[in-house]
Enzyme design. Structure first.
Site, PDB file in Angstrom:
ATOM      1  CG  HIS A  28      -4.235  -0.377  -2.361  1.00 35.98           C
ATOM      2  ND1 HIS A  28      -2.924  -1.528  -2.512  1.00 35.98           N
ATOM      3  CD2 HIS A  28      -4.473  -0.163  -0.697  1.00 35.98           C
ATOM      4  CE1 HIS A  28      -2.348  -1.895  -1.843  1.00 35.98           C
ATOM      5  NE2 HIS A  28      -2.841  -2.117  -0.641  1.00 35.98           N
ATOM      6  CE  LYS A  47      -8.532  -7.572   9.888  1.00 35.86           C
ATOM      7  NZ  LYS A  47      -6.960  -8.155   9.351  1.00 35.86           N
ATOM      8  NE  ARG A  98       3.395  -8.334   5.807  1.00 36.44           N
ATOM      9  CZ  ARG A  98       2.197  -8.274   6.202  1.00 36.44           C
ATOM     10  NH1 ARG A  98       1.334  -9.170   6.806  1.00 36.44           N
ATOM     11  NH2 ARG A  98       1.848  -7.852   5.427  1.00 36.44           N
ATOM     12  CG  HIS A 127      -6.066  -1.393   2.199  1.00 33.23           C
ATOM     13  ND1 HIS A 127      -4.263  -0.894   2.783  1.00 33.23           N
ATOM     14  CD2 HIS A 127      -6.139   0.127   2.659  1.00 33.23           C
ATOM     15  CE1 HIS A 127      -3.952   0.274   2.688  1.00 33.23           C
ATOM     16  NE2 HIS A 127      -4.911   1.089   3.052  1.00 33.23           N
ATOM     17  CG  ASP A 155      -2.497  -5.447  -1.613  1.00 34.50           C
ATOM     18  OD1 ASP A 155      -2.716  -5.487  -1.228  1.00 34.50           O
ATOM     19  OD2 ASP A 155      -1.115  -5.818  -1.246  1.00 34.50           O
ATOM     20  CB  CYS A 185      -0.787  -0.079   0.758  1.00 32.77           C
ATOM     21  SG  CYS A 185      -0.591  -1.050   2.767  1.00 32.77           S
ATOM     22  CD  GLN A 211      -0.449  -8.751   1.465  1.00 31.00           C
ATOM     23  OE1 GLN A 211      -0.061  -7.916   1.042  1.00 31.00           O
ATOM     24  NE2 GLN A 211      -1.048  -8.747   2.416  1.00 31.00           N
TER      25      GLN A 211
END
Length: 649
Positions: free
Chosen positions: A388, A472, A366, A518, A386, A337, A384
């Site tokens: 946005h 979320k 991570r 997100h 992902d 993000c 991911q």
């Protein structure tokens, strides 16, 4: 007298000091027999806790998640007592309930525990349970609590108590056993009718690998023996479906100690599977108005300081990458993000150009503790799906609902039809866990709840589970074995647009702040593939499976015809292979069954003479002789029946 509000809004009046079990009895004797836990004014209480003020009361049975947690937390006390009896001198630490059962972390000192000891532990636990001992809470001063555990030379409990204050320390007693505990127990141990020790594992004290290593004893318990029997059957099924086992057998992925723990290597079949999943979502995203972007695997430390990720995750992430330039630091990307915020910032936008929907299959990193790594479900590097969305406040409701549509399309296309939604909001008691103003949080939470209601979703609101930057909506799906998983998430964020100073020019010619959504329907490719493997048992939907058919020549003289059939399969866009090994057809079929191949196409003299193929479906169903064209139609019809186009479902 006090007024007690029940979950359905009904208010009942009772004398001050009434207990939850007495309130239940006032409703019905049947309910009172089944109540095992309660929550009063959003605080866990015992079923015999006197209620002294007006308030809201929720009563739980074994059929409620909260009831199960209380049942299993109480069972962890029984496990701890059994261990103390069987292994004198051990030091107990913590023993919480988990999603399926409970565990207790123990310093066994000079003792060792292995699977051969499980029956003795189970027998002792059930002996304790049959005693029908009541769980009794009592408040203890900090001085007395410290003294108690210092006398027992338990430095672990002493450390826990040192972080508490007078007035918030309680002990729980049952039978001859005492434990430091916040509360929330079943009425007595006799409710526990079945008890099983599942396994033991190593665990560092407080999750810190620099602290002492303890032994974590996992267990599960039930109010009926039949439920334990059913659970153990499901465990056996789960072992057969373990994605690590299937991933190896189906040649999808592997791990290498030389590459590093938690860093999966995708083999050709697995890479092809991932590519099809990506293309499936990209196709739907394109129809939904998304634009693909690409961001680097690293970013300057300042990027993540700005986003707030460094403050929240910095200590748990990979260490900074230092460049030849003095004081210049980069980090492996923990989230996509912040990069997407900077992509938005690359040019000015007018309200007429919004919403902007940026999507990326971005790999992030991570540093998970080695003891927490688990196949593909917990890794250190993962991709991911992902995206946005940057939109105006007025567009938020519609955009959020459209993301819900896309997420449900993904889940249902892959066979996850049994799902609920969880709306995760902040915990107002711990504001330090979150960034941003209370006003922005209230706007974001209201937007999610309203969208979920308008879409008529089955959802629950869970305080304290929000991301640090925003609330979320998570999709909670049940797999084929009835296990619940979180798959796919949508988050509303008013905070990152402020931190990155994102703006657009409104119709009033003034600068305004966009809202950020997100979303990741898969969550991560690694975890999604793992859950899909376990849900399907490796029998993927026909449109997704790496190899849809295998051609099996009966003998060497049929190989040329087998290759001709293969060419026809390729022309029909059917993914197929030829097994030309000099093995019997029976052995080839058995191995194709083990590899979960959907169709086996057997070719011998008769098929070669008639220009056909003998079709066998995975599982043993004989579909008889067919032309290649007829088989192609079968495959296409089956795919079309399971894979709808986005917006057609």
């Amino acid at each position: 007298m006090i007024n007690i509000t029940l979950p359905d809004g009904k208010i009942v009046t009772h004398p001050k000091g009434v207990t939850p079990i007495e309130v239940a009895r006032g409703i019905s004797e049947g309910l009172a027999r089944n109540v095992i836990s309660a929550r009063f004014n959003n605080r866990k209480v015992e079923t015999v806790t006197p209620l002294e003020t007006d308030g809201s009361l929720v009563l739980y049975t074994w059929n409620d998640e909260e009831g199960k947690k209380t049942f299993w937390h109480s069972s962890s006390h029984v496990l701890a007592q059994a261990l103390e009896i069987l292994y004198p001198g051990i030091k107990l630490t913590i023993g919480p309930a988990i999603d399926n059962g409970f565990y207790y972390d123990v310093d066994f000192m000079d003792h060792t525990v292995s699977e051969k000891d499980f029956p003795a532990i189970e027998a002792k636990a059930m002996e304790i349970a049959r005693g029908k001992h009541e769980f009794k809470m009592r408040e203890v001063s900090k001085a007395d609590a410290l003294s108690y555990y210092e006398d027992h030379e338990n430095q672990y409990k002493v450390e826990l108590i040192e972080n508490l204050e007078d007035g918030e320390i309680t002990f729980c007693d049952h039978d001859t056993f005492t434990d430091l505990c916040r509360g929330g127990h079943i009425p007595n141990t006799g409710i526990i009718k079945a008890f099983k020790v599942l396994n033991v594992a190593g665990a560092y004290w407080r999750g810190d690998e620099n602290r002492p290593q303890l032994t974590r004893v996992y267990g599960i318990s039930f109010p009926k023996q039949k439920e334990l029997t059913n659970y153990l059957h499901l465990l056996e099924e789960a072992k057969k479906r373990d994605h690590r086992k299937l991933g190896k057998e189906l040649e999808l992925f592997t791990f290498s100690q030389k590459v590093g723990q938690g860093l999966p290597l995708w083999l050709p079949k697995g890479a092809a599977l991932r590519e099809r999943l990506e293309n499936f979502l990209k196709k739907a995203q394109k129809k939904a108005g998304y634009e693909m972007v690409v961001s680097p695997h690293i970013g300057q430390k300042e990027l993540y300081v700005t986003s707030g990720h460094y403050a929240k995750y910095g200590e748990d992430s990979f260490q900074p990458i230092h460049t030849p330039k003095q004081d210049e630091e980069f980090l492996l990307k923990p989230m996509n993000c912040p990069h997407h915020c900077e992509i938005y910032n690359a040019k000015p936008y007018s309200y007429r150009e919004l919403p902007k929907r940026f999507a990326e299959f971005g790999t992030v990193y991570r540093y998970e503790q080695s003891g927490e790594l688990h196949g593909l479900t917990r890794v250190r590097g993962f991709t991911q799906d992902d995206a946005h969305i940057f939109c105006t406040h007025e567009q938020l409701d519609q955009e959020f609902k459209e993301v819900i549509d896309l997420s449900l399309y993904v889940l249902t296309s892959l066979g996850f039809d049994d799902y609920t939604a969880q709306v995760s909001v902040r915990d107002p008691e711990t504001p330090e866990k979150y960034i941003g103003s209370v006003g922005n949080w209230e706007l974001a939470e209201a937007a999610i709840i309203n969208a979920a209601r308008e879409k008529e979703m089955n959802f629950e609101i869970v305080p304290g589970e929000a991301a640090f930057y925003g609330p979320k909506l998570d999709f909670m799906v049940k797999d084929a074995l009835g296990r619940k998983w979180q798959l796919g998430t949508i988050q509303v964020d008013y905070n990152l647009p402020e931190r990155f100073d994102l703006t657009y020019k409104g119709s009033d010619n003034e600068s305004h702040r966009p809202v950020m959504i997100h979303r990741a329907p898969f969550g991560s490719m690694e975890r999604f593939v793992a859950l899909l493997l376990e849900h399907t048992g490796g029998n993927f939907p026909l449109w997704l499976t790496p190899v849809q058919a295998i051609v099996l020549p009966v003998s060497e003289k049929h190989e040329k015809y087998a290759q001709k059939v293969l060419k026809s399969m390729e022309n029909c866009e059917i993914r197929a292979l030829v097994d030309a090994r000099s093995e019997t057809v029976g052995k080839k079929i058995r191995e194709a069954e083990m590899q979960k191949l959907p169709f086996m196409l057997i070719v011998g003299d008769q098929e070669m003479d008639q220009g056909t193929i003998s079709v066998r479906r995975h599982g043993g169903e004989d579909l008889g002789a067919r032309s290649v064209e007829a088989f192609s139609d079968l495959v296409k019809n089956e795919i079309n029946s399971t894979l709808k186009r986005f917006k057609e479902v």
